[in-house]
Design a protein around this motif. Structure first.
Motif, PDB file in Angstrom:
ATOM      1  N   ARG A 175      19.610 -23.170  18.587  1.00 52.35           N
ATOM      2  CA  ARG A 175      19.943 -24.472  19.160  1.00 52.35           C
ATOM      3  C   ARG A 175      20.433 -25.378  18.032  1.00 52.35           C
ATOM      4  O   ARG A 175      19.686 -25.688  17.100  1.00 52.35           O
ATOM      5  CB  ARG A 175      18.729 -25.100  19.842  1.00 52.35           C
ATOM      6  N   VAL A 176      21.690 -25.785  18.116  1.00 49.36           N
ATOM      7  CA  VAL A 176      22.299 -26.635  17.093  1.00 49.36           C
ATOM      8  C   VAL A 176      22.263 -28.079  17.597  1.00 49.36           C
ATOM      9  O   VAL A 176      22.922 -28.424  18.577  1.00 49.36           O
ATOM     10  CB  VAL A 176      23.750 -26.201  16.806  1.00 49.36           C
ATOM     11  N   VAL A 177      21.475 -28.915  16.917  1.00 47.34           N
ATOM     12  CA  VAL A 177      21.254 -30.289  17.360  1.00 47.34           C
ATOM     13  C   VAL A 177      22.080 -31.255  16.504  1.00 47.34           C
ATOM     14  O   VAL A 177      22.031 -31.208  15.274  1.00 47.34           O
ATOM     15  CB  VAL A 177      19.758 -30.668  17.265  1.00 47.34           C
ATOM     16  N   HIS A 178      22.828 -32.093  17.191  1.00 46.21           N
ATOM     17  CA  HIS A 178      23.567 -33.164  16.517  1.00 46.21           C
ATOM     18  C   HIS A 178      23.227 -34.478  17.214  1.00 46.21           C
ATOM     19  O   HIS A 178      23.538 -34.686  18.384  1.00 46.21           O
ATOM     20  CB  HIS A 178      25.068 -32.909  16.590  1.00 46.21           C
ATOM     21  N   ALA A 179      22.529 -35.355  16.490  1.00 44.39           N
ATOM     22  CA  ALA A 179      22.152 -36.666  17.038  1.00 44.39           C
ATOM     23  C   ALA A 179      23.125 -37.710  16.514  1.00 44.39           C
ATOM     24  O   ALA A 179      23.451 -37.739  15.335  1.00 44.39           O
ATOM     25  CB  ALA A 179      20.728 -37.013  16.625  1.00 44.39           C
ATOM     26  N   TRP A 180      23.594 -38.559  17.385  1.00 48.13           N
ATOM     27  CA  TRP A 180      24.562 -39.569  16.976  1.00 48.13           C
ATOM     28  C   TRP A 180      24.224 -40.914  17.609  1.00 48.13           C
ATOM     29  O   TRP A 180      23.566 -40.991  18.634  1.00 48.13           O
ATOM     30  CB  TRP A 180      25.979 -39.151  17.360  1.00 48.13           C
ATOM     31  N   GLN A 181      24.690 -41.953  16.947  1.00 45.35           N
ATOM     32  CA  GLN A 181      24.510 -43.317  17.444  1.00 45.35           C
ATOM     33  C   GLN A 181      25.783 -44.111  17.181  1.00 45.35           C
ATOM     34  O   GLN A 181      26.475 -43.879  16.187  1.00 45.35           O
ATOM     35  CB  GLN A 181      23.333 -44.005  16.744  1.00 45.35           C
ATOM     36  N   ALA A 234      15.383 -36.604  18.174  1.00 42.55           N
ATOM     37  CA  ALA A 234      16.126 -35.466  18.713  1.00 42.55           C
ATOM     38  C   ALA A 234      15.597 -34.144  18.163  1.00 42.55           C
ATOM     39  O   ALA A 234      15.382 -33.184  18.908  1.00 42.55           O
ATOM     40  CB  ALA A 234      17.612 -35.613  18.402  1.00 42.55           C
ATOM     41  N   LEU A 235      15.375 -34.093  16.862  1.00 43.85           N
ATOM     42  CA  LEU A 235      14.913 -32.850  16.240  1.00 43.85           C
ATOM     43  C   LEU A 235      13.477 -32.527  16.633  1.00 43.85           C
ATOM     44  O   LEU A 235      13.130 -31.369  16.887  1.00 43.85           O
ATOM     45  CB  LEU A 235      15.038 -32.950  14.723  1.00 43.85           C
ATOM     46  N   THR A 236      12.625 -33.543  16.676  1.00 47.84           N
ATOM     47  CA  THR A 236      11.234 -33.321  17.076  1.00 47.84           C
ATOM     48  C   THR A 236      11.154 -32.830  18.512  1.00 47.84           C
ATOM     49  O   THR A 236      10.409 -31.897  18.830  1.00 47.84           O
ATOM     50  CB  THR A 236      10.421 -34.612  16.911  1.00 47.84           C
ATOM     51  N   ASP A 237      11.923 -33.445  19.378  1.00 42.71           N
ATOM     52  CA  ASP A 237      11.940 -33.025  20.775  1.00 42.71           C
ATOM     53  C   ASP A 237      12.433 -31.593  20.919  1.00 42.71           C
ATOM     54  O   ASP A 237      11.837 -30.776  21.636  1.00 42.71           O
ATOM     55  CB  ASP A 237      12.833 -33.972  21.584  1.00 42.71           C
ATOM     56  N   ALA A 238      13.505 -31.247  20.211  1.00 44.88           N
ATOM     57  CA  ALA A 238      14.061 -29.895  20.310  1.00 44.88           C
ATOM     58  C   ALA A 238      13.118 -28.855  19.716  1.00 44.88           C
ATOM     59  O   ALA A 238      13.074 -27.702  20.181  1.00 44.88           O
ATOM     60  CB  ALA A 238      15.416 -29.843  19.614  1.00 44.88           C
ATOM     61  N   SER A 239      12.358 -29.243  18.698  1.00 42.41           N
ATOM     62  CA  SER A 239      11.497 -28.274  18.022  1.00 42.41           C
ATOM     63  C   SER A 239      10.249 -27.918  18.820  1.00 42.41           C
ATOM     64  O   SER A 239       9.543 -26.971  18.471  1.00 42.41           O
ATOM     65  CB  SER A 239      11.067 -28.829  16.658  1.00 42.41           C
ATOM     66  N   LEU A 260      12.751 -36.456   1.008  1.00 48.39           N
ATOM     67  CA  LEU A 260      11.970 -37.680   1.026  1.00 48.39           C
ATOM     68  C   LEU A 260      12.676 -38.808   1.772  1.00 48.39           C
ATOM     69  O   LEU A 260      12.211 -39.938   1.763  1.00 48.39           O
ATOM     70  CB  LEU A 260      11.645 -38.112  -0.411  1.00 48.39           C
ATOM     71  N   GLY A 261      13.805 -38.523   2.396  1.00 47.12           N
ATOM     72  CA  GLY A 261      14.468 -39.494   3.237  1.00 47.12           C
ATOM     73  C   GLY A 261      13.775 -39.599   4.576  1.00 47.12           C
ATOM     74  O   GLY A 261      12.869 -38.842   4.904  1.00 47.12           O
ATOM     75  N   SER A 262      14.230 -40.550   5.386  1.00 44.52           N
ATOM     76  CA  SER A 262      13.517 -40.844   6.626  1.00 44.52           C
ATOM     77  C   SER A 262      13.524 -39.693   7.617  1.00 44.52           C
ATOM     78  O   SER A 262      12.535 -39.450   8.303  1.00 44.52           O
ATOM     79  CB  SER A 262      14.138 -42.086   7.278  1.00 44.52           C
ATOM     80  N   VAL A 263      14.638 -38.947   7.704  1.00 43.46           N
ATOM     81  CA  VAL A 263      14.719 -37.881   8.704  1.00 43.46           C
ATOM     82  C   VAL A 263      13.785 -36.729   8.360  1.00 43.46           C
ATOM     83  O   VAL A 263      12.946 -36.317   9.162  1.00 43.46           O
ATOM     84  CB  VAL A 263      16.171 -37.375   8.847  1.00 43.46           C
ATOM     85  N   SER A 264      13.908 -36.201   7.148  1.00 45.71           N
ATOM     86  CA  SER A 264      13.059 -35.068   6.775  1.00 45.71           C
ATOM     87  C   SER A 264      11.589 -35.460   6.744  1.00 45.71           C
ATOM     88  O   SER A 264      10.718 -34.693   7.149  1.00 45.71           O
ATOM     89  CB  SER A 264      13.482 -34.511   5.412  1.00 45.71           C
ATOM     90  N   ARG A 265      11.306 -36.646   6.255  1.00 43.07           N
ATOM     91  CA  ARG A 265       9.914 -37.109   6.240  1.00 43.07           C
ATOM     92  C   ARG A 265       9.372 -37.206   7.665  1.00 43.07           C
ATOM     93  O   ARG A 265       8.264 -36.753   7.962  1.00 43.07           O
ATOM     94  CB  ARG A 265       9.807 -38.467   5.551  1.00 43.07           C
ATOM     95  N   GLY A 266      10.167 -37.780   8.559  1.00 42.96           N
ATOM     96  CA  GLY A 266       9.731 -37.904   9.947  1.00 42.96           C
ATOM     97  C   GLY A 266       9.544 -36.561  10.616  1.00 42.96           C
ATOM     98  O   GLY A 266       8.584 -36.350  11.356  1.00 42.96           O
ATOM     99  N   VAL A 267      10.457 -35.633  10.355  1.00 39.32           N
ATOM    100  CA  VAL A 267      10.354 -34.295  10.939  1.00 39.32           C
ATOM    101  C   VAL A 267       9.088 -33.592  10.460  1.00 39.32           C
ATOM    102  O   VAL A 267       8.342 -32.992  11.244  1.00 39.32           O
ATOM    103  CB  VAL A 267      11.610 -33.472  10.590  1.00 39.32           C
ATOM    104  N   LEU A 268       8.814 -33.671   9.158  1.00 41.42           N
ATOM    105  CA  LEU A 268       7.627 -33.008   8.619  1.00 41.42           C
ATOM    106  C   LEU A 268       6.344 -33.627   9.159  1.00 41.42           C
ATOM    107  O   LEU A 268       5.335 -32.946   9.308  1.00 41.42           O
ATOM    108  CB  LEU A 268       7.635 -33.079   7.091  1.00 41.42           C
ATOM    109  N   HIS A 269       6.364 -34.912   9.459  1.00 43.92           N
ATOM    110  CA  HIS A 269       5.180 -35.573   9.996  1.00 43.92           C
ATOM    111  C   HIS A 269       4.946 -35.240  11.462  1.00 43.92           C
ATOM    112  O   HIS A 269       3.799 -35.128  11.910  1.00 43.92           O
ATOM    113  CB  HIS A 269       5.309 -37.099   9.848  1.00 43.92           C
ATOM    114  N   HIS A 270       6.023 -35.070  12.231  1.00 45.05           N
ATOM    115  CA  HIS A 270       5.880 -35.058  13.684  1.00 45.05           C
ATOM    116  C   HIS A 270       6.083 -33.701  14.361  1.00 45.05           C
ATOM    117  O   HIS A 270       5.658 -33.534  15.495  1.00 45.05           O
ATOM    118  CB  HIS A 270       6.849 -36.071  14.301  1.00 45.05           C
ATOM    119  N   THR A 271       6.740 -32.768  13.715  1.00 50.82           N
ATOM    120  CA  THR A 271       6.946 -31.469  14.365  1.00 50.82           C
ATOM    121  C   THR A 271       5.758 -30.549  14.096  1.00 50.82           C
ATOM    122  O   THR A 271       5.123 -30.623  13.055  1.00 50.82           O
ATOM    123  CB  THR A 271       8.222 -30.787  13.863  1.00 50.82           C
TER     124      THR A 271
END
Length: 280
Positions: A175-181, A234-239, A260-271
């Protein structure tokens, strides 16, 4: 060679299980490493000889248990154990040279499986060239899916390549996830945006990236998951239904980022599934 760090904790056991299973899939040997860290005792009040024997005995016990676990899970994998003096992050950085990947637990009693989001993450995932896989301690049923985050920068390509390889070895869906805003100025009065065109452009980003790898992995079924959302959400939901989540450690878009950026930090905390961080 796959390197896994152990410290005797339950999540370190989970990391050994993950690493030896991946070693079998990849046709790699496994090196189990334990760091003997004397630094807490090397201050004036505590002579160096006060604890080394106990530290060494404990390290050997931890390695014996990890070796027995690896042999129990996958007896055909070649496994070696290394007891090395030094700070865990520094030891792992040195062991990463020539390794196919590094595997760590996300919680533990210290050492490798200790606070991943602090010094170990900074010195390992941010500096080694191979993928770093972070494993949780809880056991999950096999879901048959690998998730990878992509953006519009070339920095996500190593993560995508690793994800294709993992999906191919596992016989899993990718599953290839691309989140955009939309950019902030898109909400300003008088700024027209054709949403169908925006969505089409975002979808094309994924198609272009995926198209670079599909020829080499014809057996992998790809699901293109393009959604207007925050990247971590998006990544947490998909995982939630994945066996592995892969993220890049560099990038200029919304999905891949430094560890240590927001995305990787958030993913490691929540998935809850294992997370592979792949440097660009």
């Amino acid at each position: 060679m796959i390197v896994v760090g152990v410290d005797g904790s339950m999540v370190a056991r989970a990391a050994v299980e993950w690493a030896v299973n991946d070693a079998l899939r990849m046709g790699e040997s496994l090196r189990i490493v334990h760091a003997v860290d004397r630094s807490p005792y090397q201050i004036g009040r505590f002579p160096n000889a006060a604890v080394p024997d106990a530290l060494l005995r404990e390290g050997q016990r931890i390695l014996r248990e990890a070796l027995a676990l690896a042999h129990e899970r996958q007896p055909e994998v070649e496994v070696t154990t290394w007891d090395i003096e030094g700070a865990p992050a520094e030891v792992l950085r040195e062991q990463a040279k020539g390794a196919a990947e590094i595997v760590l637990g996300s919680r533990g009693l210290g050492g490798f499986a200790g606070a991943l989001l602090s010094s170990v993450s900074t010195h390992v995932a941010g500096h080694v060239g191979c993928p770093v896989v972070v494993v949780r301690g809880d056991h999950r049923p096999v879901r048959g899916e690998v998730v990878v985050g992509v953006d519009d920068s070339p920095g996500c390509e190593p993560a995508l390549a690793y994800a294709f390889g993992q999906a191919g070895l596992r016989g899993a869906v990718l599953r290839v996830v691309h989140a955009w805003q939309l950019p902030v100025h898109a909400y300003a009065p008088g700024v027209p945006y054709e949403m169908d065109e925006v969505r089409g452009a975002q979808q094309q980003i994924v198609r272009d990236r995926v198209g670079m790898f599909t020829g080499g992995y014809p057996q992998v079924t790809v699901v293109e998951d393009v959604r207007p959302a925050l990247p971590v959400e998006a990544l947490t939901d998909a995982s939630a239904g994945a066996d592995l989540l892969v993220v890049g450690s560099h990038g200029h878009g919304t999905v891949s980022a430094m560890l240590l950026g927001s995305v990787s930090r958030g993913v490691l905390h929540h998935t809850r599934c294992p997370v592979a961080v792949v440097r660009a």
